[in-house]
Enzyme design. Structure first.
Site, PDB file in Angstrom:
ATOM      1  N   ASP A 126       0.822  -1.210   0.000  1.00  0.00           N
ATOM      2  CA  ASP A 126       0.000   0.000   0.000  1.00  0.00           C
ATOM      3  C   ASP A 126       0.861   1.267   0.000  1.00  0.00           C
ATOM      4  O   ASP A 126       2.090   1.189  -0.047  1.00  0.00           O
ATOM      5  CB  ASP A 126      -0.933  -0.065   1.224  1.00  0.00           C
ATOM      6  N   TRP A 161      -2.927   3.296  -5.830  1.00  0.00           N
ATOM      7  CA  TRP A 161      -4.223   3.875  -6.231  1.00  0.00           C
ATOM      8  C   TRP A 161      -4.154   4.707  -7.518  1.00  0.00           C
ATOM      9  O   TRP A 161      -4.948   5.627  -7.714  1.00  0.00           O
ATOM     10  CB  TRP A 161      -4.815   4.742  -5.113  1.00  0.00           C
ATOM     11  N   GLY A 162      -3.159   4.449  -8.360  1.00  0.00           N
ATOM     12  CA  GLY A 162      -3.027   5.229  -9.587  1.00  0.00           C
ATOM     13  C   GLY A 162      -2.413   6.608  -9.356  1.00  0.00           C
ATOM     14  O   GLY A 162      -2.220   7.375 -10.302  1.00  0.00           O
ATOM     15  N   ASP A 183     -10.147   3.358  -3.645  1.00  0.00           N
ATOM     16  CA  ASP A 183     -10.846   2.157  -3.158  1.00  0.00           C
ATOM     17  C   ASP A 183     -12.286   2.046  -3.663  1.00  0.00           C
ATOM     18  O   ASP A 183     -13.029   3.023  -3.690  1.00  0.00           O
ATOM     19  CB  ASP A 183     -10.884   2.167  -1.627  1.00  0.00           C
TER      20      ASP A 183
HETATM   21  C1  GLA Z   1      -5.997   1.096   1.330  1.00  0.00           C
HETATM   22  C2  GLA Z   1      -6.115   0.121   0.151  1.00  0.00           C
HETATM   23  C3  GLA Z   1      -7.221  -0.876   0.436  1.00  0.00           C
HETATM   24  C4  GLA Z   1      -6.946  -1.619   1.734  1.00  0.00           C
HETATM   25  C5  GLA Z   1      -6.771  -0.624   2.872  1.00  0.00           C
HETATM   26  C6  GLA Z   1      -6.280  -1.277   4.141  1.00  0.00           C
HETATM   27  O1  GLA Z   1      -7.106   1.917   1.431  1.00  0.00           O
HETATM   28  O2  GLA Z   1      -6.332   0.811  -1.045  1.00  0.00           O
HETATM   29  O3  GLA Z   1      -7.343  -1.775  -0.639  1.00  0.00           O
HETATM   30  O4  GLA Z   1      -5.791  -2.391   1.577  1.00  0.00           O
HETATM   31  O5  GLA Z   1      -5.819   0.392   2.540  1.00  0.00           O
HETATM   32  O6  GLA Z   1      -6.088  -0.360   5.200  1.00  0.00           O
END
Ligand code: GLA
Length: 392
Positions: A126, A161-162, A183
């Site tokens: 992440d 996340w891009g 997300d």
């Molecule tokens: C981010 C990621 C999610 C998940 C959460 C966990 O938001 O994008 O997919 O892994 O963290 O805290």
């Protein structure tokens, strides 16, 4: 090569969030086998965030929370492997994970070795709480090189996340998949938003470096960690079809232990999975007819094609996969959902046409006069496998 096709599996986050534990993970592994998900191709069981204690141990290693994982991670990993499945875990490029647990910044080699000792096959990584002074591509390279030298094959699932133009540098890092967006949550609003921006990442995908449109919400029905309003059956089918056609990894996010038959039938549709897992991994492309190319009368009739994307992808056996996705609130008509054979390299002069098989209903249609149009209900889709045949 670690991943010759997009990975298929299950991830704990969408349903369980911080309520993850060894019972859920092991029962989910059992369920993958019992329900035929494993035989359909789903392979990875991935534990997301919140599996660990708030402090590292005296040797600087990450420690599984003993209340959630009383037997430790090697035990869970061995169990998952004993079911013929692969085991995935989660960390983050920053000081903390997104939920505030210790993360891997400046501990990359230690953590990669720890994951290897536990028998981890897949690491989701992440992007929260990272130092601003170090660019994203360096942060992902730091863990990528640690994994490449940890003594075990571990697929690297980047999750930035891009942001920071991930698509432009991700292939440099050696990541095997990479999140293209923020997300998802279990609602039509979220599904539609992510579907509309999906096209931006398409041309950056490649074999062994797949654009990850985020974990599936199919079958959540409003329950669990990211469960909001839930979606209809048509919406879940559209979601699965779009993710599959665009070549995204398919990581199930519902509680598979209690999934209903509809969900199981969506997730295990062989024809849809075959499109996703096609070995050539050709780039999908949009075949909407631009409004400007239509006569004035038709232009007025056409809905915004932006809300009704139509994608095609050439498959390894010479067929096309073609999907019409009605993200609008109105049924499609013969102007808004039309497929022209010449957009697929089949002009009138070729003497060839398409036999279209709907992968959800099995219904077959032969395209005549180089044109096909469908009526697709709002929030529904039509996904077809199209065989090239001589004109009858
Ligand atoms: C981010 C990621 C999610 C998940 C959460 C966990 O938001 O994008 O997919 O892994 O963290 O805290």
């Amino acid at each position: 090569m670690l991943l010759s096709t997009p990975p298929l599996g299950w991830n704990s986050w969408n349903t369980f969030g911080e309520n993850i534990n060894e019972t859920v993970v092991m029962e989910s592994a059992d369920t993958m086998v019992r329900t035929g998900l494993r035989d359909a191709g789903y392979e990875y069981i991935v534990i997301d965030d919140c599996w660990l204690l708030r402090e590292r141990d005296s040797e600087g290693r990450l420690v599984p929370d003993p209340e959630k994982f009383p037997h430790g991670m090697k035990y869970v990993s061995d169990y998952v492997h004993s079911k013929g499945l692969k085991f995935g875990m989660y960390s983050c490029a920053g000081f903390l994970t997104c939920a505030g647990y210790p993360a891997s910044f400046d501990h990359e080699f230690t953590d990669a070795r720890t994951f290897a000792e536990w028998g981890v096959d897949y690491l989701k990584y992440d992007y929260c709480f990272h130092p601003d002074s170090i660019p994203g591509h360096i942060l992902y390279k730091r863990m990528a090189v640690a994994l490449a030298n940890c003594g075990r094959d571990i697929a690297f699932s980047a999750c930035s996340w891009g942001s920071d133009e991930t698509k432009l540098w991700i292939k440099e890092t050696g990541a095997n998949l990479w999140r293209t967006t923020g997300d998802i949550n279990d609602s039509w609003k979220s599904l539609k938003e992510l579907s509309l921006i999906a096209v931006d990442a398409l041309r950056y995908g490649a074999i062994n470096c797949y654009p990850d449109m985020d974990m599936l919400i199919c079958g959540m029905n409003g329950n669990g960690n990211v469960g909001l309003a839930g979606c209809t059956e048509d919406e879940y089918r559209l979601h699965f079809s779009l993710w599959a056609l665009l070549g995204s990894p398919l990581m199930i996010g519902c509680d598979i232990r209690s999934m209903d038959e509809t969900t199981a039938s969506i997730l295990t549709n062989k024809a849809v999975l075959a499109i996703n897992q096609d070995p050539d991994y050709n780039q999908p492309f949009e075949i909407n007819i631009h409004t400007a190319t239509l006569p004035q009368h038709d232009q007025e009739q056409q809905l915004s094609s932006g809300e009704i994307p139509i994608y095609a992808k050439l498959l390894s056996n010479g067929d096309y996969a073609i999907g019409i996705f009605n993200l609008s609130d109105t049924p499609t008509n013969r102007w808004s959902a039309v497929i022209m054979a010449d957009r697929l390299g089949l002009p009138e002069t070729s003497g060839m046409t398409l036999e279209l098989t709907d992968v959800w209903t099995g219904e077959k249609t032969v395209m005549t006069n180089g044109i096909y149009s469908a009526s697709v209900a709002p929030h529904a889709c039509k996904l077809m496998r199209a065989r090239v045949i001589p004109k009858p």
